[in-house]
Design an enzyme around this catalytic site. Structure first.
Site, PDB file in Angstrom:
ATOM      1  N   ASN A   9       0.809  -1.317   0.085  1.00  0.00           N
ATOM      2  CA  ASN A   9      -0.010   0.041  -0.234  1.00  0.00           C
ATOM      3  C   ASN A   9       0.932   1.396   0.169  1.00  0.00           C
ATOM      4  O   ASN A   9       1.537   1.468   1.196  1.00  0.00           O
ATOM      5  CB  ASN A   9      -0.948   0.015   1.227  1.00  0.00           C
ATOM      6  CG  ASN A   9      -1.621   1.288   1.315  1.00  0.00           C
ATOM      7  OD1 ASN A   9      -1.799   1.968   0.467  1.00  0.00           O
ATOM      8  ND2 ASN A   9      -2.214   1.292   2.466  1.00  0.00           N
ATOM      9  N   LYS A  11       0.090   4.260  -0.316  1.00  0.00           N
ATOM     10  CA  LYS A  11      -0.589   5.448   0.274  1.00  0.00           C
ATOM     11  C   LYS A  11      -0.396   6.692  -0.480  1.00  0.00           C
ATOM     12  O   LYS A  11      -0.172   6.490  -1.768  1.00  0.00           O
ATOM     13  CB  LYS A  11       0.110   5.800   1.971  1.00  0.00           C
ATOM     14  CG  LYS A  11       0.050   4.453   2.443  1.00  0.00           C
ATOM     15  CD  LYS A  11       0.038   4.618   4.097  1.00  0.00           C
ATOM     16  CE  LYS A  11      -0.338   3.117   4.834  1.00  0.00           C
ATOM     17  NZ  LYS A  11      -0.248   3.381   6.210  1.00  0.00           N
ATOM     18  N   HIS A  94      -9.337   0.763   4.622  1.00  0.00           N
ATOM     19  CA  HIS A  94      -8.174   0.890   5.389  1.00  0.00           C
ATOM     20  C   HIS A  94      -8.415   2.112   6.501  1.00  0.00           C
ATOM     21  O   HIS A  94      -9.211   2.930   6.700  1.00  0.00           O
ATOM     22  CB  HIS A  94      -6.959   1.491   4.277  1.00  0.00           C
ATOM     23  CG  HIS A  94      -5.792   1.662   5.165  1.00  0.00           C
ATOM     24  ND1 HIS A  94      -5.304   2.807   5.855  1.00  0.00           N
ATOM     25  CD2 HIS A  94      -4.534   0.751   4.924  1.00  0.00           C
ATOM     26  CE1 HIS A  94      -4.220   2.478   6.364  1.00  0.00           C
ATOM     27  NE2 HIS A  94      -3.863   1.252   5.860  1.00  0.00           N
ATOM     28  N   GLU A  96      -6.946   4.582   7.482  1.00  0.00           N
ATOM     29  CA  GLU A  96      -6.925   5.942   7.506  1.00  0.00           C
ATOM     30  C   GLU A  96      -8.126   6.201   6.513  1.00  0.00           C
ATOM     31  O   GLU A  96      -8.331   7.438   6.440  1.00  0.00           O
ATOM     32  CB  GLU A  96      -5.479   5.955   6.345  1.00  0.00           C
ATOM     33  CG  GLU A  96      -4.474   6.032   7.500  1.00  0.00           C
ATOM     34  CD  GLU A  96      -3.108   5.503   6.641  1.00  0.00           C
ATOM     35  OE1 GLU A  96      -3.084   5.420   5.335  1.00  0.00           O
ATOM     36  OE2 GLU A  96      -2.216   4.823   7.451  1.00  0.00           O
ATOM     37  N   GLU A 165      -4.961  -4.842  10.778  1.00  0.00           N
ATOM     38  CA  GLU A 165      -3.814  -3.913  10.598  1.00  0.00           C
ATOM     39  C   GLU A 165      -4.229  -2.850  11.987  1.00  0.00           C
ATOM     40  O   GLU A 165      -5.386  -2.260  11.921  1.00  0.00           O
ATOM     41  CB  GLU A 165      -4.048  -2.917   9.541  1.00  0.00           C
ATOM     42  CG  GLU A 165      -3.396  -3.419   8.330  1.00  0.00           C
ATOM     43  CD  GLU A 165      -3.094  -2.575   7.166  1.00  0.00           C
ATOM     44  OE1 GLU A 165      -2.032  -3.020   6.813  1.00  0.00           O
ATOM     45  OE2 GLU A 165      -3.802  -1.249   6.825  1.00  0.00           O
ATOM     46  N   GLY A 171       2.662   2.547  10.737  1.00  0.00           N
ATOM     47  CA  GLY A 171       3.548   3.743  10.564  1.00  0.00           C
ATOM     48  C   GLY A 171       4.306   4.154  11.720  1.00  0.00           C
ATOM     49  O   GLY A 171       5.020   5.375  11.811  1.00  0.00           O
ATOM     50  N   SER A 211       3.750  -1.932  10.487  1.00  0.00           N
ATOM     51  CA  SER A 211       5.202  -1.702  10.527  1.00  0.00           C
ATOM     52  C   SER A 211       6.046  -3.167  10.353  1.00  0.00           C
ATOM     53  O   SER A 211       6.771  -3.453  10.945  1.00  0.00           O
ATOM     54  CB  SER A 211       5.348  -1.406  12.050  1.00  0.00           C
ATOM     55  OG  SER A 211       5.003  -0.043  12.421  1.00  0.00           O
TER      56      SER A 211
END
Ligand code: 13P
Length: 248
Positions: A9, A11, A94, A96, A165, A171, A211
């Site tokens: 991904n 992003k 996701h 986000e 996730e 991150g 991560s």
């Protein structure tokens, strides 16, 4: 056996040149032929990515898709538009996107619309740090799964890969321990067995994301219920190849 799966991904990162260069690396690398690889650049780079990929086990995904058919939806991209340019996958849900306001139900609707339009889906779930510390991890993930199972059924599940996730691991450099990840993956598989079917529980790939690096992926890959990864930051780097090959 479930085919090992590694998603990248990207992003909101990259330029047309850097995306081409990442893909050139993948095309030239010796990728484990037993791994399914899917890379997800920003929408604007999807045509470039579709053109650039030559490796036979690498496919291209969108990071998001609308659940509505073509029409008056400024700034959105439809399932049929993705299909039109040769994209066969999308990510949905996701964290986000969820943080930007997508509800469990909207994520499920997007997933169903994508499948009905001929896409396969990497459907994401996972808890926040606050939820984990309150002991609510499995409850949160089960609620997300229940919303999905309300909209999809039968053969739809064959088009779904689940990515677990944990938000606190994304991150942050704080990867879940192998035990933490395996525990939730096993809970997801158990939920599928109880609420969907034995075959969906046995066949659905469950990826870990958060991560993941070339350093920590090998131990995670050995866990019984971890069938691959959804990689953010490290998918932009040469070490992505080592993560793809981590199950060898
Ligand atoms: P990082 O690998 O950068 O933590 O991101 C994980 C992720 O969100 C993949 O979708």
């Amino acid at each position: 056996a479930r085919k090992f799966f590694v998603g990248g991904n990207f992003k909101m990162n990259g330029t047309k040149e850097s995306i081409k260069s990442i893909i050139k690396n993948l095309n030239e690398a010796k990728l484990d032929p037993n791994v399914e690889v899917v890379i997800a650049p920003s929408h604007i780079f999807l045509p470039i990515a579709v053109d650039a990929v030559t490796a036979s086990n690498v496919a291209v995904a969108a990071q998001n898709v609308s659940n509505k058919p073509n029409g008056a939806h400024t700034g959105e991209v439809s399932v049929s538009q993705l299909k039109d340019i040769g994209v066969n996958w999308t990510i949905t849900g996701h964290s986000e996107r969820r943080a930007a306001g997508e509800s469990d139900e909207e994520v499920a609707l997007k997933t169903k619309a994508a499948i009905d339009g001929g896409l396969s889906v990497i459907w994401c779930c996972g808890e926040s740090l606050e939820e984990r510390e309150a002991g609510k991890t499995v409850e949160v993930v089960e609620k997300q799964l229940a919303a999905l199972a309300e909209k999809v059924s039968g053969d739809d599940w064959k088009k779904i890969v689940i990515a677990y996730e944990p938000i606190w691991a994304i991150g942050t450099g704080k990867v879940a321990t192998t035990e933490q990840a395996q525990e939730v993956h096993a809970a997801i598989r158990k939920w599928l067995r109880t609420n969907v079917s034995d075959s969906v529980a046995d066949e659905t790939r469950i990826l870990y994301g958060g991560s993941v690096t070339a350093k920590n992926c090998k131990d995670l890959a050995k866990q019984e219920d971890i069938d691959g990864f959804l990689v953010g930051g490290a998918s932009l780097k040469p070490e992505f190849v080592d993560i793809i090959n981590s199950n060898q």
